[in-house]
Design an enzyme around this catalytic site. Structure first.
Site, PDB file in Angstrom:
ATOM      1  CE  LYS A   1       4.617   4.448   8.267  1.00 12.06           C
ATOM      2  NZ  LYS A   1       3.624   4.916   9.187  1.00 12.06           N
TER       3      LYS A   1
ATOM      4  N   GLY B   1       0.839  -1.196   0.000  1.00  6.85           N
ATOM      5  CA  GLY B   1       0.000   0.000   0.000  1.00  6.85           C
ATOM      6  C   GLY B   1       0.864   1.232   0.000  1.00  6.85           C
TER       7      GLY B   1
ATOM      8  CG  ASP C   1      -4.060   9.522   9.321  1.00 10.65           C
ATOM      9  OD1 ASP C   1      -5.184   9.958   8.985  1.00 10.65           O
ATOM     10  OD2 ASP C   1      -3.196   9.187   8.504  1.00 10.65           O
TER      11      ASP C   1
ATOM     12  N   GLY D   1      -0.317   8.493   2.778  1.00 11.24           N
ATOM     13  CA  GLY D   1       0.185   9.843   3.005  1.00 11.24           C
ATOM     14  C   GLY D   1       1.544   9.837   3.669  1.00 11.24           C
TER      15      GLY D   1
ATOM     16  CB  THR E   1       5.765   3.003   0.039  1.00 14.19           C
ATOM     17  OG1 THR E   1       5.749   4.265  -0.603  1.00 14.19           O
ATOM     18  CG2 THR E   1       5.244   1.947  -0.891  1.00 14.19           C
ATOM     19  CB  VAL E   2       3.048  -0.586   3.654  1.00 17.36           C
ATOM     20  CG1 VAL E   2       3.203  -1.848   4.472  1.00 17.36           C
ATOM     21  CG2 VAL E   2       2.695   0.577   4.546  1.00 17.36           C
TER      22      VAL E   2
END
Ligand SMILES: *[C@@H]1O[C@H](CO)[C@@H](O)[C@H](O)[C@H]1NC(C)=O
Ligand SMILES: *[C@@H]1O[C@H](CO)[C@@H](O)[C@H](O)[C@H]1NC(C)=O
Ligand SMILES: *[C@@H]1O[C@H](CO)[C@@H](O)[C@H](O)[C@H]1NC(C)=O
Ligand SMILES: *[C@@H]1O[C@H](CO)[C@@H](O)[C@H](O)[C@H]1NC(C)=O
Ligand SMILES: *[C@@H]1O[C@H](CO)[C@@H](O)[C@H](O)[C@H]1NC(C)=O
Ligand SMILES: *[C@@H]1O[C@H](CO)[C@@H](O)[C@H](O)[C@H]1NC(C)=O
Ligand SMILES: CC(=O)N[C@H]1CO[C@H](CO)[C@@H](O)[C@@H]1O
Length: 731
Positions: free
Chosen positions: A441, A420, A538, A423, A426-427
């Site tokens: 991550k 994924g 978040d 914001g 990137t994972v």
């Protein structure tokens, strides 16, 4: 000695290459695009938000750099970072026969001016008077007249002598200019050999005049795309002492940089202090020059040793003096002749030695640079703090991974491993040597303050152990931007479950309540486990992962602490999670536990409406779920917004959930319940629902009871049939 020459050349090339790579790697802000076409874009210039200093916004289109936001949309050919200059493309004014128009204007934009030293106003034509009208602080002008009555009188030299071509200087600090022609002179009289006149401001020595340019179309064919003009730029309009007073705008932020007053324009520029090189506009931009690697520039006839910002040159042992001396080494001469002989023998020996030394040094230098870089990153990223904590056993659950380990685990961050992209970074899916599957991550760029907080955050996170929070396994600090290693949660996110490919399957109310309650428990735990409380910052459905049996696992925890606080980047963050953001937070910029409560309220709404946080209504208009819901509540129209699949179940219960969501979405933070209270409320709603299912078995209940012994949500078949029954009971 014959072999030495190519060797030397080779060594020199290697050296140049290494210098180039070491400085070139630090020209743009970390994480920002560094080149466009073959042009390096050094900060303060930059492409995209957060990558440029105010006024130096450029874009890259078709491998060409354009200065943003200048009305003339200047194409940039070249950027001179240390000289404060940039070469841009400007247009030519042209006028043919006796038409009266013909002009070319230039607006340089903030911090840029037309260089008076580097450029000239040039006019090409016979019987041509070209004017430049411009503005610096006053209205200024320049004019140049080219005279030739016939073809023979044209001077066919490369210089502009005033016959067929003329040149003149322009005023300093021009910010806008307009080149025009005097209509009293026109090409009518010379139409036979020179139908058109041209004028432009261009780099002084660039233009070479040829008589053929006077002929029809010859000039435009050659210079159709415009001409190169040198602009001066400054980092700010102030003088140095003024500029330093306001650190928020001060551009010379590198540790070993200094401010200089621009010799070419009004304002200041930055430069690295003596003994340092690199980009003075970047935080870690000015790096020590290893003078000993550059014997041509910094000759040392003894033992050279580099020190930060300087170098030492000491005599070789064996000569009279062993005490280090600066820069030169001149042991007292015994006799001139002896010295000469010695020197001669020395030189050839030295040349060979030097060669070997250079090679060894070069290889060593590159190696050390890498190690040093890693070490610096490790320290910058709070490695020492964490290391201390691990040693003192305060943290025993987190491992520090090396860069290589993570590169191997993710196949060098192969894009096929991407799980994924969000914001914050990137994972990637990673497989460790011991076969464990993990999620890695890679965060986006951070500044130093954020990095310190990052380490603190990691220490806190590593102590959290809750079944509904994704577990942090470790981190890697040897890279520019730290990476985090989490346990891998296999079943995707809540967002995927609700809005992903399989969304046509309905989700039973029981599962929805389970996810809501568990997420709430996790947040409540986090709010109460530490002091000051850890705020997620978040909360949203993409940040709730699903494990086996739909166990909720909150992730991306503590992102808030790593969030940038300056305005530009703040705006990015707002975009990233719009729809979930606490309106009070937006106003006051003060992140509290109650901000999480608000965001959780939106997740709860998603669960009972199956709509996106920002969704399109039937008319195709974008709507904010929270606002629509509150409006529906007010107008008693709840049934219109709730998910049809759960609507018929139990109105009282749904009312209760809706009421809870409404409380969470209160405008004022203090009116919202605590996360602990939300979790309790959900727990009781859920148990009521379960009791009702057992006492008053509907078809969903039967299904649940029947399947409970071999209920396996990871098998889609089972899952599917369960959902079908679900749907039927809804009718
Ligand atoms: C960059 O590329 C352009 C053409 O693509 C070429 O004209 C120019 O010389 C190149 N500049 C450098 C510095 O290599
Ligand atoms: C340059 O951009 C234009 C559109 O802006 C596009 O049509 C054109 O194909 C591009 N050229 C190249 C070489 O990419
Ligand atoms: C000033 O202008 C000269 C001539 O164009 C240029 O060589 C120099 O790099 C400019 N900047 C500085 C800081 O000297
Ligand atoms: C240009 O001006 C001359 C007189 O000055 C006139 O005879 C001629 O027709 C004009 N040409 C055009 C194209 O307007
Ligand atoms: C430049 O001057 C010409 C002639 O005076 C005028 O028509 C034109 O509008 C001017 N352009 C700008 C951008 O000021
Ligand atoms: C520093 O500059 C910023 C932005 O231009 C401005 O808002 C602020 O008031 C200035 N601070 C001082 C002390 O001049
Ligand atoms: C030189 C120029 O065009 N500056 C503009 C840059 O953009 C801002 C806001 O979009 C305008 O206010 C400036 O006038």
């Amino acid at each position: 000695m014959a072999g030495a020459l190519p060797c030397l050349i080779f060594a020199a090339t290697l050296m140049l290459a290494s210098i180039k790579s070491s400085t070139a790697s630090r020209m743009a802000k970390p994480g920002c695009q560094e080149t466009c076409g073959n042009l390096t874009i050094p900060y303060p210039f930059g492409i995209g938000e957060g990558c440029f200093h105010e006024g130096f916004d450029v874009s890259c289109e078709n491998n060409t750099v354009y200065r943003h936001n200048s009305s003339s949309r200047l194409k940039i050919y070249d950027i001179n970072l240390l000289g404060g200059q940039a070469k841009v493309n400007t247009f030519i004014a042209s006028k043919c026969l006796n038409d009266t128009s013909g002009w070319a204007s230039l607006d340089t934009g903030k911090f840029f001016t037309v260089s008076t030293i580097a450029n000239k106003l040039t006019a090409v034509g016979c019987n041509t008077l070209a004017f430049l009208e411009g503005y610096n602080e006053h209205s200024v002008g320049a004019g140049c007249f080219s005279m030739c009555v016939d073809k023979e009188s044209v001077d066919d030299g490369v210089q502009c002598s005033g016959m067929g071509c003329c040149q003149t200087s322009i005023a300093p600090n021009l910010v806008s200019s307009n080149i025009t022609f005097d209509n009293r002179f026109n090409n009518h009289e010379v139409r036979g050999f020179n139908p058109c006149s041209y004028a432009f401001v261009a780099e002084q020595d660039w233009f070479r005049f040829e008589a053929s340019y006077l002929e029809d179309n010859k000039f435009t064919e050659k210079f159709n795309d415009g001409v190169p003009t040198v602009l001066d730029w400054v980092a700010g309009y102030e003088y140095c002492d003024e500029a330093m007073k306001n650190m928020s705008m001060y551009a010379c932020i590198s540790k070993n940089s200094q401010c200089i007053t621009s010799p070419n324009a009004t304002g200041y520029l930055c430069k690295c202090k003596n003994g340092f090189a690199g980009n003075p506009y970047l935080e870690e931009g000015c790096q020590d020059i290893n003078e000993c690697n550059l014997p041509h520039q910094y000759p040392c006839h003894g033992i050279c040793s580099n020190i930060i910002g300087d170098y030492d040159c000491s005599c070789k042992s064996g000569t009279q003096s062993t005490e280090p001396k600066r820069k030169t080494c001149d042991p007292i001469a015994v006799s001139e002749r002896a010295r000469l002989t010695k020197m001669f023998a020395g030189i050839s020996a030295c040349a060979v030695l030097l060669l070997i030394c250079i090679f060894a040094l070069l290889i060593e230098y590159q190696k050390r640079k890498l190690v040093k870089e890693k070490k610096i990153f490790f320290q910058q990223n709070g490695g020492l703090l964490l290391y201390e904590q691990i040693r003192s056993k305060q943290v025993d659950t987190v491992r520090i991974f090396t860069k290589e380990e993570l590169e191997n685990a993710t196949n060098n961050f192969d894009s096929s491993r991407e799980l994924g992209r969000g914001g914050h970074g990137t994972v990637y899916k990673g497989i460790l040597k011991d076969g464990r599957v993990v999620a890695i991550k890679r965060s986006k760029v951070m500044n130093m303050d954020q990095k310190d907080e990052f380490a603190q955050e990691m220490v806190i996170l590593s102590q959290i152990n809750h079944r509904n929070v994704v577990k942090l396994l470790g981190c890697c600090l040897e890279v520019e931007v730290p990476m985090l290693v989490y346990e891998c949660i296999p079943n995707g996110t809540l967002f995927d479950l609700m809005h992903g490919k399989n969304r046509r399957l309905s989700i039973s109310l029981d599962i929805r309540l389970k996810i809501a309650q568990e997420s709430a428990e996790a947040l409540a735990y986090l709010h109460s486990s530490a002091s000051p409380p850890i705020v997620h910052g978040d909360v949203k459905s993409p940040n709730i992962l699903l494990g086996d049996n739909h166990t909720a696992k909150v992730t991306d925890f503590g992102a808030s602490r790593m969030l940038p606080t300056d305005e530009i980047q703040f705006m990015t963050m707002v975009q990233g999670t719009i729809g979930y953001l606490d309106p009070e937070y937006l106003q006051e910029r003060q992140l509290t536990e109650k901000s999480d409560v608000y965001s959780f309220g939106v997740v709860l709404l998603e669960l009972i409406t199956m709509k996106f946080a920002i969704y399109s209504d039937s008319a195709g208009e974008k709507r904010n779920l929270a606002s629509s819901f509150l409006l529906a509540m007010k107008e008693n129209g709840l049934q219109f917004i709730l998910d049809k699949n759960i609507l018929e179940f139990e109105t009282e219960l749904l009312q209760e959930i809706a009421q809870l969501a409404k409380c969470c979405l209160s405008m004022r933070g203090e009116e919202r319940p605590l996360m602990r209270e939300v979790a309790e409320r959900l727990r009781s709603i859920r148990s009521t629902w379960r009791v009702q299912l057992i006492q008053n078995p509907s078809r969903e209940t039967e299904c649940l009871l029947e399947n409970s012994s071999h209920y396996d949500p990871s098998s889609t078949g089972q899952h599917g049939s369960l959902m079908t029954l679900d749907l039927e009971s809804g009718r």
